[in-house]
Design a protein around this motif. Structure first.
Motif, PDB file in Angstrom:
ATOM      1  N   ILE A  45      -4.574   0.711   8.412  1.00  0.00           N
ATOM      2  CA  ILE A  45      -3.354   1.096   7.684  1.00  0.00           C
ATOM      3  C   ILE A  45      -3.502   0.741   6.208  1.00  0.00           C
ATOM      4  N   ASN A  46      -4.096  -0.431   5.955  1.00  0.00           N
ATOM      5  CA  ASN A  46      -4.336  -0.843   4.576  1.00  0.00           C
ATOM      6  C   ASN A  46      -5.275   0.142   3.864  1.00  0.00           C
ATOM      7  N   THR A 102      -3.268   3.095   2.697  1.00  0.00           N
ATOM      8  CA  THR A 102      -2.466   2.791   1.508  1.00  0.00           C
ATOM      9  C   THR A 102      -3.369   2.594   0.290  1.00  0.00           C
ATOM     10  N   LEU A 129      -4.059   5.879  -1.115  1.00  0.00           N
ATOM     11  CA  LEU A 129      -2.876   6.311  -1.861  1.00  0.00           C
ATOM     12  C   LEU A 129      -2.928   5.762  -3.284  1.00  0.00           C
ATOM     13  N   ALA A 130      -3.233   4.454  -3.396  1.00  0.00           N
ATOM     14  CA  ALA A 130      -3.326   3.836  -4.716  1.00  0.00           C
ATOM     15  C   ALA A 130      -4.462   4.467  -5.521  1.00  0.00           C
ATOM     16  N   ILE A 177       2.279  -3.943   2.697  1.00  0.00           N
ATOM     17  CA  ILE A 177       3.215  -3.009   2.051  1.00  0.00           C
ATOM     18  C   ILE A 177       3.328  -3.346   0.567  1.00  0.00           C
ATOM     19  N   THR A 202       0.403  -2.379  -1.760  1.00  0.00           N
ATOM     20  CA  THR A 202       0.423  -0.961  -2.101  1.00  0.00           C
ATOM     21  C   THR A 202       1.360  -0.718  -3.278  1.00  0.00           C
TER      22      THR A 202
END
Lengths: 317, 317
Positions: free
Chosen positions: B157-158, B161, B164-165, B293, B296
């Motif tokens: 999951i990390n 994210t 995404l970054a 979270i 991110t």
């Protein structure tokens, strides 16, 4: 910080060794203290002599002298014992009350564990704040200026370490200037090694705090994190490599990030376990600024692994 | 997970309401249980009727019926109550023992708080692991494969994210290609906002866990973090701006990083306070993956603030 005085019930009655159980019970009735389990017995000079369990008193003949029922006291606190000292005393002695004495050994009062519930929970959770450089004294609704003072010092230290990490990136300036995609993917490697390192840090730090593991067992902990780093690093290298391949259409870049990922995650796991163990060996709280120290290591490890591999394999990019 | 059965002392004697105190004490003597503070009284059908304090028994006449001394019981546990349930029961009731009953209300045994010291500390410190995506069940010496399974999900999951970054950095690819120094300084801004955000997260999360603050007070918490962000952000902007000026000899770059620093740190502080409060409002443990979270958010905030400002002020670079 709050000390024993705050949690102590002052004595409302004295119990002496040559009193009978019947006399002591009569005093207890007068003192109107509720739900005690033990009474503390003192000498004529008020020096703590020992503990008598109410259960033994209830079962004894009223004529029995209190001295017959006396148990030694396992732990005592002082007026200036801190909350943390007290939590540790209760934790070690597994008592439900601890007598408070002055320097001469005179009994001043009694602290019941139930008075310390909140303090014990506060002490147990303080590490979360210490690891990121916020003082354990800061509360969610502390005044902003109180918080600023404590946090700012560590933010400045963090700035210094961030410049150190930036200097590592600077070593590879020419590689980055050639392949801008590296700058885009740099946070991915650093972010993953940061997360993997934090996991190792959290588990090791908690293990030390709960005394489930000691620094003597460093080989076992490092070997665990090494295995985890290899397995998780390889799995993430695969996923991340495939993702980068799809995005960049460059098998070379995918290979570079896969190699960097497994390398960085192994280093991060080992660093995550080492940081709290080293702090602990140095006599520090294993939480102190651990997250700030670890981030520096995982950033540098991530940058070196990724940009180093990219420079070495630049012919594939 | 370990349940009440593990911590319970099974009953070795029954105490009935129409027994006299003298008879109950005789039974207690037989049962050889040490240092109790209360006895639990049951009906002929073994249903829990209430609690009698040993102190009241010690002070009463031996002929007094136990029913005269009966107190209602504030909290009961069941055989399948988890460690966490038990810690919460003790915390809420401030008792030092809690009776265990079956579904029909029959008394099965008693749990003493001292048996739960360790479990209470474990529960209080579990958040440190949950926030980075390690299961609260993992211990410092758990087998590597047990740890891998739990940690790997969150690492994936990390990774998502982190991509995404990275995509945010990708938006500014042309600016970076032009000014490589931006790639070098990028981790500094992201690292500072990450640390500032973690401080806000840690303090807010702990405040929620200790029930010193509730999500209803979100305005007070956000206003505190806003003030801290402005003050600490400005201080760091100054230090960092001066440092970058010295290093790069470029006042424009120094101005860009200073503006980015104060912006990113304000956003990070607010995000750090919001993440655990939102998780809590959603009925989740405020620790759950909170660090993943938050990272991110602080990465994206740092990248946007720095690269956005740089793009806007590129004429000064």
């Amino acid at each position: 910080e709050r000390t024993a005085g705050r949690y102590m019930d002052r004595l409302r009655a004295r119990y002496l060794p040559d009193q009978t159980v019947g006399e002591a019970l009569a005093e207890l009735r007068q003192s109107k203290i509720k739900r005690v389990r033990s009474l503390y017995v003192v000498s004529e000079q008020d020096e703590l002599e020992g503990r008598v369990d109410l259960q033994d008193m209830a079962l004894a003949e009223p004529e029995t002298p209190m001295s017959d029922l006396l148990h030694p006291v396992q732990a005592v606190a002082y007026l200036n014992s801190t909350e943390e000292d007290l939590v540790k005393l209760f934790d070690d002695s597994r008592s439900d009350s601890i007598p408070v004495v002055d320097q001469a050994g005179k009994l001043l009062g009694v602290i019941r564990y139930t008075n310390l519930f909140q303090a014990a929970e506060e002490a147990a959770t303080a590490g979360i704040q210490r690891m990121v450089g916020a003082s354990a004294d800061e509360r969610a609704l502390s005044p902003a200026l109180f918080a600023v003072k404590r946090r700012l010092v560590w933010l400045h230290i963090n700035l210094l370490t961030a410049f150190l990490a930036a200097a590592v990136v600077g070593l590879f300036e020419s590689t980055i200037a050639q392949f801008t995609a590296l700058a885009i993917l740099l946070p991915v490697v650093a972010g993953q090694s940061g997360n993997a390192g934090s996991q190792a840090l959290a588990v090791t730090m908690r293990g030390l705090a709960l005394k489930e593991v000691s620094t003597v067992q460093w080989r076992a902990v490092l070997s665990k994190e090494l295995k985890i780093g290899i397995i998780n690093g390889s799995a993430l290298a695969l996923t991340c490599g495939l993702g980068v391949w799809l995005w960049s259409q460059s098998p070379g870049l995918a290979l570079v990030i896969a190699i960097a990922m497994v390398t960085a995650m192994i280093m991060a796991g080992i660093a995550g376990a080492l940081v709290p163990m080293i702090l602990s060996r140095l006599g520090q709280d294993p939480a102190t600024a651990s997250s700030i120290i670890l981030t520096t290591v995982t950033d540098v490890a991530g940058f070196l692994a990724f940009l180093g591999t990219a420079t070495g394999l630049s012919s594939l990019l």
